[in-house]
Every structure is written in structure tokens, then in C-alpha cells.
Design a protein around this motif. Structure first.
Motif, PDB file in Angstrom:
ATOM      1  N   VAL A   1      19.069  24.330  12.417  1.00  0.00           N
ATOM      2  CA  VAL A   1      20.198  23.438  12.162  1.00  0.00           C
ATOM      3  C   VAL A   1      21.097  23.405  13.398  1.00  0.00           C
ATOM      4  O   VAL A   1      21.570  24.447  13.843  1.00  0.00           O
ATOM      5  N   PRO A   2      21.339  22.216  13.975  1.00  0.00           N
ATOM      6  CA  PRO A   2      22.225  22.156  15.149  1.00  0.00           C
ATOM      7  C   PRO A   2      23.640  22.559  14.785  1.00  0.00           C
ATOM      8  O   PRO A   2      24.112  22.301  13.669  1.00  0.00           O
ATOM      9  N   ARG A   3      24.332  23.178  15.732  1.00  0.00           N
ATOM     10  CA  ARG A   3      25.676  23.677  15.446  1.00  0.00           C
ATOM     11  C   ARG A   3      26.628  22.552  15.072  1.00  0.00           C
ATOM     12  O   ARG A   3      27.499  22.723  14.222  1.00  0.00           O
ATOM     13  N   TRP A   4      26.465  21.387  15.704  1.00  0.00           N
ATOM     14  CA  TRP A   4      27.390  20.291  15.426  1.00  0.00           C
ATOM     15  C   TRP A   4      27.255  19.774  13.991  1.00  0.00           C
ATOM     16  O   TRP A   4      28.156  19.106  13.476  1.00  0.00           O
ATOM     17  N   ALA A   5      26.129  20.104  13.332  1.00  0.00           N
ATOM     18  CA  ALA A   5      25.918  19.615  11.968  1.00  0.00           C
ATOM     19  C   ALA A   5      26.962  20.168  11.006  1.00  0.00           C
ATOM     20  O   ALA A   5      27.279  19.531   9.993  1.00  0.00           O
ATOM     21  N   TYR A   6      27.521  21.338  11.330  1.00  0.00           N
ATOM     22  CA  TYR A   6      28.500  21.939  10.429  1.00  0.00           C
ATOM     23  C   TYR A   6      29.852  21.243  10.505  1.00  0.00           C
ATOM     24  O   TYR A   6      30.732  21.500   9.674  1.00  0.00           O
ATOM     25  N   ALA A   7      30.025  20.362  11.471  1.00  0.00           N
ATOM     26  CA  ALA A   7      31.256  19.574  11.552  1.00  0.00           C
ATOM     27  C   ALA A   7      31.188  18.342  10.658  1.00  0.00           C
ATOM     28  O   ALA A   7      32.215  17.735  10.367  1.00  0.00           O
ATOM     29  N   VAL A   8      29.981  17.981  10.215  1.00  0.00           N
ATOM     30  CA  VAL A   8      29.812  16.771   9.412  1.00  0.00           C
ATOM     31  C   VAL A   8      30.521  16.876   8.062  1.00  0.00           C
ATOM     32  O   VAL A   8      31.296  15.990   7.687  1.00  0.00           O
ATOM     33  N   PRO A   9      30.292  17.945   7.269  1.00  0.00           N
ATOM     34  CA  PRO A   9      31.039  18.041   6.006  1.00  0.00           C
ATOM     35  C   PRO A   9      32.538  18.194   6.227  1.00  0.00           C
ATOM     36  O   PRO A   9      33.337  17.801   5.362  1.00  0.00           O
ATOM     37  N   LEU A  10      32.928  18.748   7.366  1.00  0.00           N
ATOM     38  CA  LEU A  10      34.350  18.849   7.687  1.00  0.00           C
ATOM     39  C   LEU A  10      34.957  17.458   7.845  1.00  0.00           C
ATOM     40  O   LEU A  10      36.078  17.198   7.387  1.00  0.00           O
ATOM     41  N   LEU A  11      34.202  16.544   8.466  1.00  0.00           N
ATOM     42  CA  LEU A  11      34.660  15.163   8.596  1.00  0.00           C
ATOM     43  C   LEU A  11      34.803  14.508   7.229  1.00  0.00           C
ATOM     44  O   LEU A  11      35.733  13.729   6.989  1.00  0.00           O
ATOM     45  N   GLY A  12      33.881  14.810   6.328  1.00  0.00           N
ATOM     46  CA  GLY A  12      33.965  14.262   4.977  1.00  0.00           C
ATOM     47  C   GLY A  12      35.200  14.745   4.242  1.00  0.00           C
ATOM     48  O   GLY A  12      35.859  13.974   3.536  1.00  0.00           O
ATOM     49  N   MET A  13      35.522  16.026   4.417  1.00  0.00           N
ATOM     50  CA  MET A  13      36.718  16.574   3.789  1.00  0.00           C
ATOM     51  C   MET A  13      37.974  15.859   4.285  1.00  0.00           C
ATOM     52  O   MET A  13      38.834  15.456   3.500  1.00  0.00           O
ATOM     53  N   PHE A  14      38.067  15.668   5.601  1.00  0.00           N
ATOM     54  CA  PHE A  14      39.228  14.983   6.170  1.00  0.00           C
ATOM     55  C   PHE A  14      39.248  13.505   5.765  1.00  0.00           C
ATOM     56  O   PHE A  14      40.320  12.903   5.651  1.00  0.00           O
ATOM     57  N   SER A  15      38.074  12.921   5.553  1.00  0.00           N
ATOM     58  CA  SER A  15      38.008  11.532   5.121  1.00  0.00           C
ATOM     59  C   SER A  15      38.637  11.358   3.744  1.00  0.00           C
ATOM     60  O   SER A  15      39.424  10.432   3.510  1.00  0.00           O
ATOM     61  N   LEU A  16      38.326  12.275   2.815  1.00  0.00           N
ATOM     62  CA  LEU A  16      38.901  12.196   1.467  1.00  0.00           C
ATOM     63  C   LEU A  16      40.398  12.487   1.495  1.00  0.00           C
ATOM     64  O   LEU A  16      41.183  11.844   0.791  1.00  0.00           O
ATOM     65  N   ILE A  17      40.808  13.445   2.325  1.00  0.00           N
ATOM     66  CA  ILE A  17      42.236  13.759   2.436  1.00  0.00           C
ATOM     67  C   ILE A  17      42.993  12.563   3.009  1.00  0.00           C
ATOM     68  O   ILE A  17      44.082  12.216   2.528  1.00  0.00           O
ATOM     69  N   ALA A  18      42.425  11.919   4.021  1.00  0.00           N
ATOM     70  CA  ALA A  18      43.076  10.749   4.616  1.00  0.00           C
ATOM     71  C   ALA A  18      43.245   9.645   3.585  1.00  0.00           C
ATOM     72  O   ALA A  18      44.301   8.998   3.515  1.00  0.00           O
ATOM     73  N   ALA A  19      42.214   9.421   2.764  1.00  0.00           N
ATOM     74  CA  ALA A  19      42.313   8.408   1.704  1.00  0.00           C
ATOM     75  C   ALA A  19      43.396   8.766   0.695  1.00  0.00           C
ATOM     76  O   ALA A  19      44.151   7.906   0.234  1.00  0.00           O
ATOM     77  N   THR A  20      43.493  10.051   0.373  1.00  0.00           N
ATOM     78  CA  THR A  20      44.489  10.517  -0.588  1.00  0.00           C
ATOM     79  C   THR A  20      45.902  10.256  -0.092  1.00  0.00           C
ATOM     80  O   THR A  20      46.763   9.756  -0.825  1.00  0.00           O
ATOM     81  N   PHE A  21      46.163  10.593   1.162  1.00  0.00           N
ATOM     82  CA  PHE A  21      47.501  10.396   1.714  1.00  0.00           C
ATOM     83  C   PHE A  21      47.808   8.913   1.932  1.00  0.00           C
ATOM     84  O   PHE A  21      48.952   8.479   1.777  1.00  0.00           O
TER      85      PHE A  21
END
Length: 325
Positions: free
Chosen positions: A146-166
């Protein structure tokens, strides 16, 4: 009523992980996502054509804002979760990263919305993170290749939902839940259909398991999960709603144990108990903060509050300028 709505939300939102697993064996993720949103989008548009009252007074700007919220909360969030798993990131690691969401939302709620988190609530948020960690720790390991950058992908999803919430919380227009859900589903249906057609994955398989997964995802996860998310956000505020996210990983583990025979050990049970305690602590912290604010007064006497000034208690946290919707 609030407790029942919160319980229904947790069950419906966590059902999305189970529905994804139900459909994973018969179709690609993009195919599942396309058919998850296309049927409800068609139904909701048909309902909107008949019941137009909720749409009156909304401007093109209001609808555009809702479309952006839909892209962030549904398309962005789900694409990142599915893509991370396809890259090899374990579901436990994805859940653990997603479990940080309440802490991030709590930290940002004060400066962005004027909804400051009390000390007791912070204790509850940290407890919740500990509970999620207990549930997912065994599965939260780096997969081979698993490439290391792959672990940033779910982090982007988390921030995407938070951005929508705010973004929704700072909206000036009061948009009815059925309008929001319609715009969000149509936006996601269009995006996922385009992606599926481009990838040659638009045709649904004839397998019964796929359509069972689609019905499951449409009814429980899309209509139930997202519909209740925006409803509770209006009634309870960002911190309270996002705290319920701590329960998703443990409750999903219960779903998995009941439906797929997945292991449910002592660590999972302990994590579920800690997450439940965290939700209680945050809820009591919210109650104490509201009581203190009421005692201090906010420039409105009891007669005005009883008569109402067009702003319900769930809108106090919207902005420091007093609930800009």
C-alpha cells in the motif's frame, strides 16, 4: 425524540459500510455508487415536481450551495472511502481516520461557527477517539504494497464531510431537508453516472446480491443516513452530531458480526462501551453549556424567548452574529 433520532441516524449511517460489502462481490465501487444514488434521485425529482411548496423562495445561489454541499458530503466523502479501500487501506484504518472527525469538527466549531466546545465535551471527544481506537486497532495495520500516500485519501474524505457540514451550518437560507436531499442525490447521481459511463461500468449486474445491496444503501444509508444527518445538524449542532460518529465503527462491527459472522471480541465490546460513554459525556457537556448561557442571558428575556423570534434553540450556534442561516 432526540434520542430516537440519534439512534436511527447511527444505525442508518453505519449500514452504509455493510451495504458496500454486500455489493462489493458483484460490482465495482463506482457501479454500486451510481445505482445507489440514481434511483432515489429520480424518485425525489418526481416528488419535487408535485410538491413544490418547499422549493419556493429558493434562489439559484441557494441551490448551487446545496449542490456543492452534496458534492462534498456524498460524492467526495464516499469516493475517498471506497478509493482508499481499493488502494489496500484496511477498513479498520479507514474507520480510525474517520473517527478523528468529531475532534476536528469540535476544534473548528468555535472559530467558524461560534459554537465553542466545553472542557467536559473535550473529555468526551477524547474518550470517543479512544473507543474508536480500541475497536479498530487490530485492523489498523499497514497493508503490504500500500503506497504511503493512500492513507491521506480517507483523511480527505473526512475533511470533505466536515467542509460540507460547516458550509450548511453557515447557510443563510433555511432549506427544507427534502430539498437538500433531492439536490444532493441528483448531484451525486450525475457525477457517479458520468464516472461509471466513462469507466465502462454503468451496466448493473443481474445478480440478486447487487440489487439487495442497492435497496439497502438507498433506503437505509442514503435516505435514512444523510436525511437524518442534516436534520440532526439543524436541531443539535455540529459537535453533538459529529460525536455520534464515534459510534459508527463499533456499531458497524456489531452489524458485521450479526450478518457476516465477523469476530466480535472483548476489545470491540469495550470500545463500544467507551464510545457510548463519550456520547453521554459530550451530551451532558452541551446541556451544561446551554444552561450556563441561559442563566447569563443573551439579550433576550423569557417573554421574547417564549414568543419566539424566528430562531429556534438549535440555530444559536450558527455564527457569532446570531444564527445566519
Amino acid at each position: 425524540m432526540k434520542i430516537l433520532l440519534s439512534l436511527a441516524f447511527v444505525l442508518c449511517w453505519s449500514s452504509g459500510f455493510i451495504g458496500a460489502k454486500l455489493g462489493a462481490g458483484s460490482a465495482s465501487a463506482i457501479t454500486v455508487l451510481m445505482w445507489r444514488f440514481l434511483p432515489p434521485a429520480v424518485v425525489l425529482v418526481a416528488v419535487a415536481a408535485v410538491a413544490r411548496g418547499a422549493w419556493r423562495g429558493l434562489t439559484a445561489r441557494d441551490l448551487t450551495r446545496q449542490a456543492v454541499i452534496g458534492l462534498l458530503s456524498q460524492s467526495g466523502y464516499l469516493l475517498s472511502v471506497y478509493h482508499a479501500i481499493q488502494l489496500g487501506v484496511s477498513s479498520g484504518t479507514t474507520a480510525l481516520i474517520d473517527g478523528v472527525q468529531p475532534l476536528v469538527a469540535g476544534a473548528l466549531a468555535g472559530p467558524l461557527l461560534g459554537q465553542y466546545v466545553s472542557g467536559r465535551q473535550w473529555i468526551g471527544l477524547v474518550l470517543g477517539l479512544g473507543g474508536v481506537t480500541l475497536v479498530t486497532l487490530a485492523d489498523a495495520t499497514a497493508g503490504a504494497g500500500v503506497p504511503r500516500w493512500a492513507y491521506a485519501v480517507p483523511l480527505l474524505g473526512m475533511f470533505s464531510l466536515i467542509a460540507a457540514t460547516f458550509l450548511e451550518s453557515r447557510s443563510r437560507a433555511r432549506v427544507a431537508p427534502q430539498v437538500s436531499l433531492t439536490v444532493h442525490c441528483v448531484t451525486s447521481a450525475v457525477l457517479f453516472s458520468v464516472l461509471a459511463v466513462a469507466a465502462g461500468a454503468a451496466a448493473p449486474p443481474a445478480e440478486g446480491a447487487f440489487w439487495l445491496a442497492v435497496v439497502w444503501l438507498v433506503v437505509l444509508s442514503t435516505v435514512g443516513g444523510y436525511g437524518l444527518y442534516w436534520l440532526l445538524l439543524r436541531r443539535s449542532g455540529v459537535t453533538a452530531v459529529n460525536t455520534l460518529m464515534f459510534l459508527m465503527a463499533p456499531v458497524t462491527a456489531v452489524w458485521g458480526a450479526l450478518m457476516f459472522g465477523e469476530p466480535f471480541g472483548v476489545r470491540t465490546a469495550l470500545g463500544l462501551a467507551v464510545c457510548l460513554l463519550a456520547v453521554v459525556v459530550v451530551g451532558r457537556g452541551e446541556g451544561g453549556r446551554n444552561t450556563a448561557a441561559t442563566a447569563a442571558g443573551d439579550g433576550r428575556d423569557s417573554a421574547t424567548a417564549a414568543a419566539g423570534d424566528g430562531r429556534d434553540a438549535g440555530r444559536r450556534w450558527a455564527t457569532p452574529e446570531h444564527a445566519r442561516r
